[in-house]
Design a protein around this motif. Structure first.
Motif, PDB file in Angstrom:
ATOM      1  N   TYR A   1     -12.655 116.268 -10.768  1.00 33.71           N
ATOM      2  CA  TYR A   1     -12.673 116.288 -12.227  1.00 33.71           C
ATOM      3  C   TYR A   1     -13.742 115.309 -12.704  1.00 33.71           C
ATOM      4  N   VAL A   2     -14.674 115.824 -13.497  1.00 30.28           N
ATOM      5  CA  VAL A   2     -15.772 114.989 -13.960  1.00 30.28           C
ATOM      6  C   VAL A   2     -15.256 113.826 -14.799  1.00 30.28           C
ATOM      7  N   LYS A   3     -14.189 114.021 -15.532  1.00 30.83           N
ATOM      8  CA  LYS A   3     -13.651 112.941 -16.369  1.00 30.83           C
ATOM      9  C   LYS A   3     -13.187 111.756 -15.515  1.00 30.83           C
ATOM     10  N   ASP A   4     -12.826 112.040 -14.245  1.00 36.81           N
ATOM     11  CA  ASP A   4     -12.432 110.940 -13.360  1.00 36.81           C
ATOM     12  C   ASP A   4     -13.629 110.093 -12.933  1.00 36.81           C
ATOM     13  N   LEU A   5     -14.836 110.657 -13.055  1.00 37.11           N
ATOM     14  CA  LEU A   5     -16.049 109.928 -12.666  1.00 37.11           C
ATOM     15  C   LEU A   5     -16.547 108.982 -13.756  1.00 37.11           C
ATOM     16  N   ILE A   6     -16.182 109.263 -14.993  1.00 34.74           N
ATOM     17  CA  ILE A   6     -16.756 108.524 -16.128  1.00 34.74           C
ATOM     18  C   ILE A   6     -16.572 107.005 -16.010  1.00 34.74           C
ATOM     19  N   PRO A   7     -15.382 106.505 -15.635  1.00 34.86           N
ATOM     20  CA  PRO A   7     -15.239 105.039 -15.533  1.00 34.86           C
ATOM     21  C   PRO A   7     -16.126 104.411 -14.454  1.00 34.86           C
ATOM     22  N   PHE A   8     -16.626 105.232 -13.518  1.00 35.36           N
ATOM     23  CA  PHE A   8     -17.406 104.684 -12.398  1.00 35.36           C
ATOM     24  C   PHE A   8     -18.867 105.133 -12.445  1.00 35.36           C
ATOM     25  N   ILE A   9     -19.317 105.563 -13.592  1.00 37.86           N
ATOM     26  CA  ILE A   9     -20.643 106.153 -13.687  1.00 37.86           C
ATOM     27  C   ILE A   9     -21.754 105.149 -13.379  1.00 37.86           C
ATOM     28  N   GLU A  10     -21.481 103.857 -13.573  1.00 40.85           N
ATOM     29  CA  GLU A  10     -22.500 102.827 -13.324  1.00 40.85           C
ATOM     30  C   GLU A  10     -22.454 102.285 -11.898  1.00 40.85           C
ATOM     31  N   LYS A  11     -21.570 102.822 -11.083  1.00 49.79           N
ATOM     32  CA  LYS A  11     -21.476 102.350  -9.699  1.00 49.79           C
ATOM     33  C   LYS A  11     -22.734 102.722  -8.926  1.00 49.79           C
ATOM     34  N   ASP A  12     -22.982 101.970  -7.831  1.00 51.97           N
ATOM     35  CA  ASP A  12     -24.163 102.264  -7.027  1.00 51.97           C
ATOM     36  C   ASP A  12     -23.879 103.415  -6.067  1.00 51.97           C
ATOM     37  N   ASN A  13     -24.857 103.704  -5.236  1.00 45.49           N
ATOM     38  CA  ASN A  13     -24.782 104.879  -4.379  1.00 45.49           C
ATOM     39  C   ASN A  13     -23.741 104.744  -3.268  1.00 45.49           C
ATOM     40  N   SER A  14     -23.213 103.565  -3.052  1.00 46.09           N
ATOM     41  CA  SER A  14     -22.201 103.365  -2.009  1.00 46.09           C
ATOM     42  C   SER A  14     -20.776 103.678  -2.505  1.00 46.09           C
TER      43      SER A  14
END
Length: 352
Positions: free
Chosen positions: A176-189
């Protein structure tokens, strides 16, 4: 009832035992004539010639009789209604009869008629008829980097994306894309795989009305479609189901992809992947027109393969009933585009 009552009173007053023929003539012919003359013809003649005077004359007697006989009248009506409900057979209207009734309605409610047709046919449509085939599904492999995943999400515009391992047959879950929103600024790891939700699998033979009820119960919007061998054939969404009732649903994120173009009223150019269900809607033909030949085919390209038994060559002409299919684009794996010509038919089904 009045004739029978008059005959009973006449028999009580006059004895016709020795003259049965005279009794028949008097009771049936003469009494019936008198009743018709004074009870039917004369009142109508008077009411026609002097309507206002006649209405004033009979209004009070009729009103009085209605009030006097109202209790008896109510008892008779209620008893008749109860007996009718208890013993009258219930007539169940079939879906075919309801569909035929919609076909004979006026043309002034075209959009409403389409919605009603969608509701009528809703319980007869299987998942395989409206699903998105796996070749058109946007999915990601579970070892995709977080940066690449974000690019795929942005480019696709979808809110839910299947995640697989090695191939689409190895679907592990739904992201679910909405689950990604809080972590959108995380790095590639960042381990985005921890956000994957469990997939919901449905057989391709399931009816979409049953699937809609399951979607509502489980509060989900997407399911993975599987065949009888467990292979993954594609996906189906809540939007796909609702579109069968209300028609095409488009939003700002949808690409304007045309699966067909209309050349004129009798000629079309279709993408091979268009669903047969949608094809029949576009050309305004019956949904079951290809049932004798379609086999397991759900797309127009699949129908052509069922008819020919092989992948046809470019510009090859395939005829079936009142349709001429000309292969416009094809490769070694599938039919891409098909020209469709509709041959007009007479009322008896013969070609003009």
């Amino acid at each position: 009832a009045i004739v029978l009552l008059a005959s009973f009173i006449t028999n009580s007053i006059i004895d016709f035992t020795n003259a049965p023929l005279a009794g028949f003539v008097f009771q049936i012919v003469i009494i019936t004539f008198i009743l018709l003359l004074f009870g039917e013809i004369m009142p109508k003649v008077l009411a026609t010639n002097k309507p206002l005077s006649f209405a004033r004359l009979v209004a009070f007697p009729i009103h009085t009789l209605i009030r006097l006989l109202k209790p008896l009248n109510s008892i008779l009506i209620s008893s008749t209604s109860r007996i009718g409900k208890r013993f009258a057979p219930r007539k169940n209207i079939s879906m075919d009869e309801l569909s035929d009734a919609l076909d004979i309605t006026t043309d002034g409610i075209t959009e409403e008629k389409k919605i009603l047709h969608g509701i009528v046919n809703f319980g007869n449509i299987m998942v395989s008829e409206i699903m998105k085939p796996r070749i058109d599904v946007v999915a990601v492999e579970d070892d995709t980097s977080f940066s690449d995943l974000k690019k795929i999400v942005v480019e696709s515009g979808y809110s839910r994306i299947p995640v697989f391992q090695n191939s689409f047959d190895g679907v592990k879950g739904i992201l679910y894309v909405k689950d990604l929103i809080p972590f959108i600024e995380k790095d590639n790891s960042f381990r985005w795989q921890n956000l994957i939700r469990s997939p919901y699998f449905v057989p391709e033979s399931k009816k979409i009305n049953d699937l809609l009820a399951e979607f509502q119960q489980k509060r989900i919007h997407m399911a993975i479609v599987v065949d009888e061998y467990g292979g993954k054939n594609g996906i189906i969404t809540l939007e796909d189901i609702l579109e069968e009732i209300v028609g095409e649903i488009s939003d700002e994120s949808d690409d304007d992809v045309q699966l067909y173009s209309k050349i004129d009223n009798l000629n079309y150019l279709f993408e091979g992947k268009v669903q047969l269900n949608d094809f029949c809607k576009v050309v305004s033909c019956d949904d079951d027109i290809f049932d004798d030949i379609r086999g397991d085919a759900e797309t127009l390209a699949g129908l052509i393969l069922e008819i020919t038994g092989q992948i046809p060559t470019k510009n090859e002409l395939v005829r079936h009933k009142n349709f001429n299919f000309t292969i416009d684009a094809v490769d070694n794996k599938r039919i891409k585009r098909i020209k469709v010509q509709i041959i007009p038919t007479n009322d008896d089904g013969s070609k003009k």
